[in-house]
Design an enzyme around this catalytic site. Structure first.
Site, PDB file in Angstrom:
ATOM      1  CG  ASN A   7      67.657 141.331  43.528  1.00 19.34           C
ATOM      2  OD1 ASN A   7      67.928 141.915  44.609  1.00 19.34           O
ATOM      3  ND2 ASN A   7      66.712 140.409  43.801  1.00 19.34           N
ATOM      4  CG  ASP A   9      67.058 141.817  47.486  1.00 16.63           C
ATOM      5  OD1 ASP A   9      66.202 142.588  47.219  1.00 16.63           O
ATOM      6  OD2 ASP A   9      66.628 140.388  47.064  1.00 16.63           O
ATOM      7  NE  ARG A  18      79.617 147.408  61.151  1.00 11.68           N
ATOM      8  CZ  ARG A  18      80.833 148.115  61.147  1.00 11.68           C
ATOM      9  NH1 ARG A  18      81.012 149.441  61.267  1.00 11.68           N
ATOM     10  NH2 ARG A  18      82.021 147.343  61.027  1.00 11.68           N
ATOM     11  CG  HIS A  50      68.012 141.526  51.823  1.00  4.91           C
ATOM     12  ND1 HIS A  50      66.757 141.505  51.262  1.00  4.91           N
ATOM     13  CD2 HIS A  50      68.349 140.318  51.536  1.00  4.91           C
ATOM     14  CE1 HIS A  50      66.368 140.312  50.788  1.00  4.91           C
ATOM     15  NE2 HIS A  50      67.277 139.458  50.661  1.00  4.91           N
ATOM     16  CB  THR A 100      70.128 133.172  48.193  1.00  5.18           C
ATOM     17  OG1 THR A 100      69.517 134.020  47.070  1.00  5.18           O
ATOM     18  CG2 THR A 100      71.116 132.326  47.444  1.00  5.18           C
ATOM     19  CD  GLU A 151      62.918 135.810  38.082  1.00  2.12           C
ATOM     20  OE1 GLU A 151      62.076 136.716  38.403  1.00  2.12           O
ATOM     21  OE2 GLU A 151      63.864 135.700  38.811  1.00  2.12           O
ATOM     22  CG  HIS A 190      68.495 132.235  41.816  1.00  2.00           C
ATOM     23  ND1 HIS A 190      68.192 133.303  43.001  1.00  2.00           N
ATOM     24  CD2 HIS A 190      69.462 131.464  42.540  1.00  2.00           C
ATOM     25  CE1 HIS A 190      68.973 132.727  44.153  1.00  2.00           C
ATOM     26  NE2 HIS A 190      69.625 131.813  43.825  1.00  2.00           N
ATOM     27  N   GLY A 191      71.459 133.767  40.149  1.00  4.21           N
ATOM     28  CA  GLY A 191      72.787 133.263  39.956  1.00  4.21           C
ATOM     29  C   GLY A 191      73.503 133.559  38.695  1.00  4.21           C
ATOM     30  N   GLY A 212      71.258 140.273  40.257  1.00  9.14           N
ATOM     31  CA  GLY A 212      71.462 141.044  41.568  1.00  9.14           C
ATOM     32  C   GLY A 212      72.911 141.056  41.928  1.00  9.14           C
ATOM     33  CG  HIS A 213      75.902 138.203  44.776  1.00  9.23           C
ATOM     34  ND1 HIS A 213      77.090 137.878  44.273  1.00  9.23           N
ATOM     35  CD2 HIS A 213      75.776 138.297  46.055  1.00  9.23           C
ATOM     36  CE1 HIS A 213      78.067 137.789  45.305  1.00  9.23           C
ATOM     37  NE2 HIS A 213      77.227 138.030  46.269  1.00  9.23           N
TER      38      HIS A 213
HETATM   39  N1  PXP Z   1      65.240 136.155  40.748  1.00 10.03           N
HETATM   40  C1  PXP Z   1      64.815 135.571  41.952  1.00 10.03           C
HETATM   41  C2  PXP Z   1      63.406 135.079  41.866  1.00 10.03           C
HETATM   42  C3  PXP Z   1      65.480 135.706  43.193  1.00 10.03           C
HETATM   43  O1  PXP Z   1      65.009 135.287  44.316  1.00 10.03           O
HETATM   44  C4  PXP Z   1      66.775 136.430  43.100  1.00 10.03           C
HETATM   45  C5  PXP Z   1      67.768 136.451  44.016  1.00 10.03           C
HETATM   46  O2  PXP Z   1      66.945 137.480  45.066  1.00 10.03           O
HETATM   47  C6  PXP Z   1      67.227 136.856  41.798  1.00 10.03           C
HETATM   48  C7  PXP Z   1      66.176 136.586  40.584  1.00 10.03           C
HETATM   49  C8  PXP Z   1      68.578 137.619  41.572  1.00 10.03           C
HETATM   50  O3  PXP Z   1      69.693 136.533  41.916  1.00 10.03           O
HETATM   51  P1  PXP Z   1      71.070 136.946  41.908  1.00 10.03           P
HETATM   52  O4  PXP Z   1      71.437 137.920  43.033  1.00 10.03           O
HETATM   53  O5  PXP Z   1      71.754 135.634  42.233  1.00 10.03           O
HETATM   54  O6  PXP Z   1      71.398 137.723  40.598  1.00 10.03           O
END
Ligand code: PXP
Length: 249
Positions: A7, A9, A18, A50, A100, A151, A190-191, A212-213
């Site tokens: 991810n 984002d 910016r 974003h 988020t 998911e 997620h997370g 992602g993060h």
């Molecule tokens: N899956 C879903 C459905 C999400 O909304 C997100 C965050 O945008 C992610 C995965 C990825 O989460 P993270 O950035 O915490 O890894």
């Protein structure tokens, strides 16, 4: 063996801080693919905080792995998805005030509209996944929409204390089992972090993790390609020892 959707984002978050042109998530998607990403995930939020429409359009033209578009179940997003035709749409809940995504989609509470939306997206050749908590009632509702994927929301597992984590992992494992027995394919996300991802990657039947993060955070130190490579190694070859704090002996 689970695959890895990256991810991006948070690359766009730095650009939007910016409102300029760099860093461009489109270029970084290529680096993520070079590092071994099996898919690129972006969330086009209604407030465009974003990812921008232009990003999704360019990614559709440039991503050589799979493009997964996370979006709210709205008419505006449906029109965009039908025009751009990502490989997969993941329907997520969305609130403007949240930092988020918080929690899974209430599929059971909006079954009829979701059935219609899932049907229209699938008719257009787009795979559909529903981001839900690992609860039987929600998974049964996912099945009833006709979607092929879920998911599982791993945020509660990720935020749990070490004492609670085995219980949350068991919930995800059971959710994966129930989903698969309903004929659904299972992704999760997620997370997730480099520290907590392995037990989730080792869940039977887990097809893809969307992360992602933590990857973007590590990329600041080692570069995105290497950060993806390191995550992919954990996702593909997770340790299977019990979690620290597990009560089973
Ligand atoms: N899956 C879903 C459905 C999400 O909304 C997100 C965050 O945008 C992610 C995965 C990825 O989460 P993270 O950035 O915490 O890894």
């Amino acid at each position: 063996m689970a695959s890895l959707g990256v991810n991006i984002d948070h690359i766009a978050n730095v650009r939007q801080a910016r409102r300029t042109v760099e860093p461009d998530p489109v270029s970084y998607a290529l680096l993520a693919e070079l590092g071994g990403a099996d898919g690129i995930t972006v969330h086009l939020r209604e407030d465009r905080r974003h990812i921008q429409d232009r990003d999704v359009e360019l990614l559709r033209q440039t991503v050589r792995s799979r493009l997964n578009l996370e979006m709210a179940a709205t008419a505006e997003m449906e029109a965009i998805a039908l025009r751009i035709k990502p490989d997969m749409v993941t329907l997520v809940p969305e609130k403007r005030e949240e930092v988020t995504t918080e929690g899974g989609l209430d599929v059971a509470g909006q079954l009829e509209p979701l059935k219609g939306l899932v049907g229209r997206l699938q008719e257009a050749g787009i795979g559909v996944s529903l981001f839900v908590d690992a609860e039987t009632s929600q998974l049964e509702a996912c099945r009833a929409t006709g979607a092929r994927w879920v998911e599982l929301h791993t945020g509660t597992y990720a935020e749990a204390t070490w004492q609670q984590q085995p219980l949350e992992l068991a919930r995800l494992t059971e959710g994966s089992f129930i989903a698969r027995s309903l004929g659904l394919r299972v992704n999760a996300g997620h997370g997730l972090t480099y520290q907590n991802v392995e037990p989730v990657a080792a869940i039977e039947g887990m097809e893809e993790l969307n992360i992602g993060h933590t990857i973007v955070a590590r990329a600041l130190a080692v570069g995105l390609e290497e950060a993806v490579r390191q995550m992919k190694a954990l996702v593909q070859n997770p340790r299977r020892e019990p979690l620290f704090g597990s009560t089973s002996s």
